[in-house]
Scaffold this active site. Sequence first.
Site, short mmCIF file in Angstrom:
data_model
loop_
_atom_site.label_atom_id
_atom_site.label_comp_id
_atom_site.label_asym_id
_atom_site.label_seq_id
_atom_site.Cartn_x
_atom_site.Cartn_y
_atom_site.Cartn_z
N ASP A 112 -41.03 -24.97 19.87
CA ASP A 112 -42.02 -25.43 18.81
C ASP A 112 -42.62 -26.63 19.33
O ASP A 112 -41.71 -27.83 19.43
CB ASP A 112 -41.19 -25.39 17.50
CG ASP A 112 -42.48 -25.56 16.37
OD1 ASP A 112 -43.53 -26.20 16.55
OD2 ASP A 112 -42.08 -24.68 15.33
N SER B 36 -47.29 -24.23 12.24
CA SER B 36 -46.50 -23.50 13.08
C SER B 36 -46.58 -22.09 12.33
O SER B 36 -46.30 -20.93 12.86
CB SER B 36 -45.11 -23.88 12.85
OG SER B 36 -44.85 -24.97 13.78
N GLU C 248 -35.94 -19.77 19.41
CA GLU C 248 -36.80 -20.70 19.10
C GLU C 248 -36.00 -22.11 19.29
O GLU C 248 -35.11 -22.41 18.93
CB GLU C 248 -37.43 -20.91 17.61
CG GLU C 248 -38.63 -22.45 17.49
CD GLU C 248 -38.65 -22.46 16.12
OE1 GLU C 248 -38.04 -22.14 14.97
OE2 GLU C 248 -39.62 -23.25 15.74
N HIS D 1 -49.58 -32.22 14.99
CA HIS D 1 -49.92 -31.39 15.94
C HIS D 1 -51.19 -31.97 16.80
O HIS D 1 -52.19 -32.53 15.97
CB HIS D 1 -49.96 -29.78 15.62
CG HIS D 1 -48.99 -29.43 14.69
ND1 HIS D 1 -48.72 -28.28 13.88
CD2 HIS D 1 -47.52 -29.91 14.66
CE1 HIS D 1 -47.58 -28.30 13.45
NE2 HIS D 1 -46.99 -29.07 13.89
MG MG Z 1 -40.77 -23.96 14.31
ZN ZN Z 2 -44.72 -29.39 13.55
#
Ligand code: MG
Ligand code: ZN
Length: 374
Positions: A50, A91, A259, A333
Amino acid sequence: MVRNCKNRTKKMIFSFIFLLSFLIGINCNSQSDNSGGNKKAKNIILMIGDGMGVSHIYAGITANKGHLNIENLKDIGFSKTHSADNYITDSGAAGTAIAIGHKTYNAGIGVDADTIPRETILEYAEENGKATGLVVTCTMTHATPAVFIAHQPSRYLYEDIAKDFLKTDIEVFIGGGLNNFNKRKDDVDLTIALKDKGYQLVYELDGLEKINSGKLAGLLYEDAPPKYSEGRGDMLPVASVKAIELLNQDEDGFFLMIEGSQIDWAGHANDTKYIVDEMLDFDRTIGKVLEFAEKDGNTLIIITADHETGGMGLNNGDIEKGEVIAKYTSGNHTGVMVPVFAYGPGSENFRGIYENTDIFNKMMEAFGFSINEN
Ligand code: MG
Ligand code: ZN
């Protein structure tokens, strides 16, 4: 006379080219026929770092003094991460695009831009008789795992997302977030429902060892798992190896999503040491997964990110000393493309630049599944 001769030469060259292209044509066709038949994947292991951009990976390579396991994957592409309603995805939307093959709005979970639930790659795998699993270093109800198993209008509906785990016959899930299952506003204890559905419940990492077959719900932390450096230790590689051991008992194959959840959290914090720790933990897990896939030969590994976090730049570093000097353009992000690495049957389909939704399409193709039209 001269003219005639030229014409004849021309004719000969044309027929030669014709013959050549015909032969090449046959050769290409037979090649694609072969690959079409042989390149189906029995298993897919999708690994999502991530928030893992190119800088995060190279920070890991630098800190590890020049090499990471991820470098063993040779088929590489880039994925465009924008969501249906924003240049900068979250996400929820980014994971959903990978899980269902449709762009959605930020915070959407397993639904398209019109909030219509769409079948996920995990659900397709279940429907086709494969075993499925999710292993994460966040809560099980967090956006990235949620998009594969839940269908909710918002990522923040944690308790509804927890309930959705009972709707799909997922075999193995390991992460944090026990509280969303047994300390709920509606007072329903979902761990009882999970036991009734045949899950073995495990509440600490050491408990995984004793489980050698069957369904497993590993809710190892009440809330989010701690950082690697603050007590989580080898939870991710250990849990991933256990998940593979259990899922691989299904002769129809499996789909597993693993993840490295906290690379993103470290990016939000603009904390270089935290990023490196989480990156190296994720890469050690990649090493374990590769070990399995190399022996197995029928497993497609895809390693990618849902988006980049932090706008991380490497302003200086020292490979010999393993030192990284990073700067950040954002606490959130960013919109930059993220890399996709693939290994195993069908891996060459992951070359190039494409939308994140194509990762779903490429996984469906690798499994040989077709989309259910509703
Ligand atoms: Mg995540
Ligand atoms: Zn984030």
